[in-house]
Scaffold this motif. Sequence first.
Motif, mmCIF file in Angstrom:
data_model
loop_
_atom_site.group_PDB
_atom_site.id
_atom_site.type_symbol
_atom_site.label_atom_id
_atom_site.label_comp_id
_atom_site.label_asym_id
_atom_site.label_seq_id
_atom_site.Cartn_x
_atom_site.Cartn_y
_atom_site.Cartn_z
ATOM 1 N N ARG A 116 -8.165 -1.900 0.573
ATOM 2 C CA ARG A 116 -7.892 -0.679 -0.198
ATOM 3 C C ARG A 116 -6.400 -0.406 -0.260
ATOM 4 O O ARG A 116 -5.913 0.172 -1.226
ATOM 5 C CB ARG A 116 -8.637 0.511 0.401
ATOM 6 C CG ARG A 116 -10.152 0.398 0.435
ATOM 7 C CD ARG A 116 -10.769 -0.356 -0.700
ATOM 8 N NE ARG A 116 -12.208 -0.218 -0.727
ATOM 9 C CZ ARG A 116 -13.071 -0.976 -0.037
ATOM 10 N NH1 ARG A 116 -12.628 -1.967 0.723
ATOM 11 N NH2 ARG A 116 -14.377 -0.761 -0.136
ATOM 12 N N TRP A 117 -5.691 -0.821 0.776
ATOM 13 C CA TRP A 117 -4.243 -0.677 0.739
ATOM 14 C C TRP A 117 -3.657 -1.550 -0.389
ATOM 15 O O TRP A 117 -2.787 -1.097 -1.138
ATOM 16 C CB TRP A 117 -3.649 -1.062 2.111
ATOM 17 C CG TRP A 117 -2.169 -1.101 2.103
ATOM 18 C CD1 TRP A 117 -1.303 -0.059 2.298
ATOM 19 C CD2 TRP A 117 -1.358 -2.253 1.853
ATOM 20 N NE1 TRP A 117 -0.010 -0.500 2.191
ATOM 21 C CE2 TRP A 117 -0.014 -1.834 1.922
ATOM 22 C CE3 TRP A 117 -1.637 -3.601 1.595
ATOM 23 C CZ2 TRP A 117 1.052 -2.714 1.723
ATOM 24 C CZ3 TRP A 117 -0.589 -4.480 1.387
ATOM 25 C CH2 TRP A 117 0.745 -4.033 1.457
ATOM 26 N N GLU A 129 3.840 -5.256 5.394
ATOM 27 C CA GLU A 129 2.630 -4.491 5.708
ATOM 28 C C GLU A 129 1.387 -5.358 5.467
ATOM 29 O O GLU A 129 0.441 -5.333 6.256
ATOM 30 C CB GLU A 129 2.559 -3.214 4.856
ATOM 31 C CG GLU A 129 1.320 -2.365 5.071
ATOM 32 C CD GLU A 129 1.279 -1.655 6.426
ATOM 33 O OE1 GLU A 129 2.229 -1.793 7.202
ATOM 34 O OE2 GLU A 129 0.265 -0.991 6.702
ATOM 35 N N VAL A 166 -11.656 -2.783 5.232
ATOM 36 C CA VAL A 166 -11.406 -1.633 4.359
ATOM 37 C C VAL A 166 -9.907 -1.381 4.265
ATOM 38 O O VAL A 166 -9.338 -1.219 3.181
ATOM 39 C CB VAL A 166 -12.114 -0.362 4.902
ATOM 40 C CG1 VAL A 166 -11.783 0.843 4.032
ATOM 41 C CG2 VAL A 166 -13.623 -0.577 4.981
ATOM 42 N N CYS A 167 -9.279 -1.347 5.412
ATOM 43 C CA CYS A 167 -7.856 -1.024 5.521
ATOM 44 C C CYS A 167 -7.013 -1.945 4.643
ATOM 45 O O CYS A 167 -6.229 -1.481 3.801
ATOM 46 C CB CYS A 167 -7.471 -1.206 6.988
ATOM 47 S SG CYS A 167 -5.904 -0.497 7.448
ATOM 48 N N ARG A 180 0.989 -7.610 8.321
ATOM 49 C CA ARG A 180 0.445 -6.863 9.462
ATOM 50 C C ARG A 180 -1.063 -6.706 9.338
ATOM 51 O O ARG A 180 -1.802 -6.860 10.315
ATOM 52 C CB ARG A 180 1.121 -5.483 9.548
ATOM 53 C CG ARG A 180 0.531 -4.578 10.627
ATOM 54 C CD ARG A 180 1.362 -3.312 10.886
ATOM 55 N NE ARG A 180 1.086 -2.216 9.978
ATOM 56 C CZ ARG A 180 0.589 -1.016 10.357
ATOM 57 N NH1 ARG A 180 0.323 -0.775 11.613
ATOM 58 N NH2 ARG A 180 0.388 -0.060 9.464
ATOM 59 N N PRO A 238 -13.499 -1.821 9.684
ATOM 60 C CA PRO A 238 -12.331 -1.002 9.353
ATOM 61 C C PRO A 238 -11.152 -1.867 8.902
ATOM 62 O O PRO A 238 -10.440 -1.496 7.963
ATOM 63 C CB PRO A 238 -12.013 -0.290 10.678
ATOM 64 C CG PRO A 238 -13.284 -0.287 11.446
ATOM 65 C CD PRO A 238 -14.047 -1.497 11.033
#
Lengths: 229, 229, 229, 229
Positions: D122-123, D212, D118-119, D215, D115
């Motif tokens: 794709r962000w 972000e 992906v996170c 993060r 995850p």
Amino acid sequence: MFPPPYGAPGGLTQRLRESCAERWDAYCWHPFVQGLAEGTLPLPAFRRYLVQDWLFLVQFARAKALAAFKAESLEALRGKASGLNALLDEMRMHLRYCEAWGLSEAEVLRETEAPETVCYTRWVLDRGMAGDILDLEVALAPCTIGYGEIALRIAAHPGRRRQGNPYESWIETYSAEGYQSFARAAAERMDALGLSHGGEARFAALSATFAEAARLECAFWQMGLDAAP
Amino acid sequence: MFPPPYGAPGGLTQRLRESCAERWDAYCWHPFVQGLAEGTLPLPAFRRYLVQDWLFLVQFARAKALAAFKAESLEALRGKASGLNALLDEMRMHLRYCEAWGLSEAEVLRETEAPETVCYTRWVLDRGMAGDILDLEVALAPCTIGYGEIALRIAAHPGRRRQGNPYESWIETYSAEGYQSFARAAAERMDALGLSHGGEARFAALSATFAEAARLECAFWQMGLDAAP
Amino acid sequence: MFPPPYGAPGGLTQRLRESCAERWDAYCWHPFVQGLAEGTLPLPAFRRYLVQDWLFLVQFARAKALAAFKAESLEALRGKASGLNALLDEMRMHLRYCEAWGLSEAEVLRETEAPETVCYTRWVLDRGMAGDILDLEVALAPCTIGYGEIALRIAAHPGRRRQGNPYESWIETYSAEGYQSFARAAAERMDALGLSHGGEARFAALSATFAEAARLECAFWQMGLDAAP
Amino acid sequence: MFPPPYGAPGGLTQRLRESCAERWDAYCWHPFVQGLAEGTLPLPAFRRYLVQDWLFLVQFARAKALAAFKAESLEALRGKASGLNALLDEMRMHLRYCEAWGLSEAEVLRETEAPETVCYTRWVLDRGMAGDILDLEVALAPCTIGYGEIALRIAAHPGRRRQGNPYESWIETYSAEGYQSFARAAAERMDALGLSHGGEARFAALSATFAEAARLECAFWQMGLDAAP
């Protein structure tokens, strides 16, 4: 009709070509092309074409980058990325080639896009953004495989002028094995994409895309021709 | 030069307009526009324009959807979405308007895009894909605010024919408060985006976008005009 | 397995659902869902879900806008645009609904996206950018039709608590005819897109997309559950 | 705070880094990084990281292709295209490096994305699609320049274990002049883009993007760490 030089019989490439046979002929045997074959094309027409072709290639490179982004696998991404880099190398040669025709690099880079160039390239990019990798590759195909076929048609043309044809170098570039194997590979890839990405079910839409690209290629030749007095 | 009707003095909208003053005038006071004002535009030119404007609106709706996707905030997304829906409603009226000019809905829907229509719309979409929301809105602005200004120019034209001008309904649509407040709001939004999205630092690029859009609008009028014998 | 409530037998929707049956069940009958049905879900879990669902909807709206941009026809664009506006209306209701659960609008808007929310939404948007309208709709489907099926499963659950179930209003929203007919229409549209866009040939890729979306939906429920002490 | 190793003082790169100093430290000196420096990182954590880093690179390559498509000039397009090809070459080395850690190519290619992978990826891609080239490059920067800074921090760490540190080869890769000059060039480019693309006016949005990404990089390290028993 000229025998289809690329792709498998019944494959997507040949089917697309057949589905717009008349327009395909109009593109591949445009008066501009005949002028190249017979050495009768007015020089201003060719120079206009050369400069706009440069501007076309800039956008074509962007379309290849988009194809890399949209590629269906890492292997496909690699293929697109190496295609992009090959294109960027060719673009350096294109500038040198322009110089041989008396068009300095500065002159070429200063030029603005003709409407026909904007029209064709941005339409391809939009097909690519709106659709998937197959839509994009079908929009690009008439350029890639068309130039290969055009060179073969010229080679087969009874009226072809070889000696003293000022456009011989252009013809050689696209009839050389380097370009021909590139065109064959593009057709093979499109046939494969046709199988994996539903080319059969999507044929009506893909065929409309292919035919529109051929129409825009025609307009591109015509733009060159119109530059001659 | 016609006084800038929208946006704050020194704001992005007015600065863009000034940066391509000559081309802006060529667009806003194109012979096609004069023909509307004076009622002398040949009917075939107007009908050609009407049909292509329909095809333009289809792509314009896609550009609005793209703007909704790219919007910088939920509030902006809401604004774009309601703009999209307003446009889709207007498109129904456009078809009815075409019918009043003897162009049946079937006829309009059957038509294919002129090169000028493809050129303009796909170029806007590509600017939108390649850039951010400000790039996209600047590419769209010459249409939105241009039509408002054109209506005001027509209204101020000494030679304007009012009685018996077949194009009065067109003029009324765009000079009505409904459209004028829409154009004012678009300019306000662009001014604000200019502040929040670095319009000052990006001015050269944005100005090139704005000027190219104005050039493509000009070509669109000309396409209409060329349809007259 | 729960009988497939939407789509035609043998159609794309049902085939996708069957191709990842286990994961689909894990999503549609996640402990979070059971907790809703039986009224045993801890309140902090539901509140966490509600806030993140808001942030999810913001991105979902962007995905609908992207679908409008990518739509295969003007009719499809209209459908997507009206879907977008319906969603934006529902989002206002969602905020009011949050308030009923003691979450003020300011609180909801201040919240930042959980990793699970970022993960799911940006993955959908990328599938949409990289692929065509069918890829995008298949990525969106597990949310749309899943919520409808979940409500039906809850309704059919022998252990469902009706009286005094704090989550009854949530269940009612999705079991109401309004949402159910929306889910049915989404499945019908996907079945049709499957036919027109090569769903058969592309099934392996589409099924991977559908299964991944179901996995990310599961993680979304789990994120809610994890907020309970 | 560690002295900023890249970009000009007052330039966009350094300002972004300063605007999220705490989070930047949390990323650049994450326990995972300390474990690399001191040779105490559990092997399963590193192996987990290696495999997911491969999957990350696949998407990173797509982001580079997107950057090539969005590039503001032909020169920038060339830069992005050659960056993409360099990355694709490194990816081959990455697979060989994985093998040295007992992870066969087949094993790596079989793995599915965590995850966190992906996170993050794709962000980044969505930031790139929604925004312009500057938005995209700011989203990519924490990876590019962060890894360079991490290597420098490790080198400056008093507790660094050199002899017998199993992660020495990883550290060497990123502290080598090859990578360091790459990171410096990325910062220079971002500083320049900041000037040409309104970095000052857009600072709040760009800083949110940068923070972000930092993060999500943190969460990526943590995902590795969580694989250790």
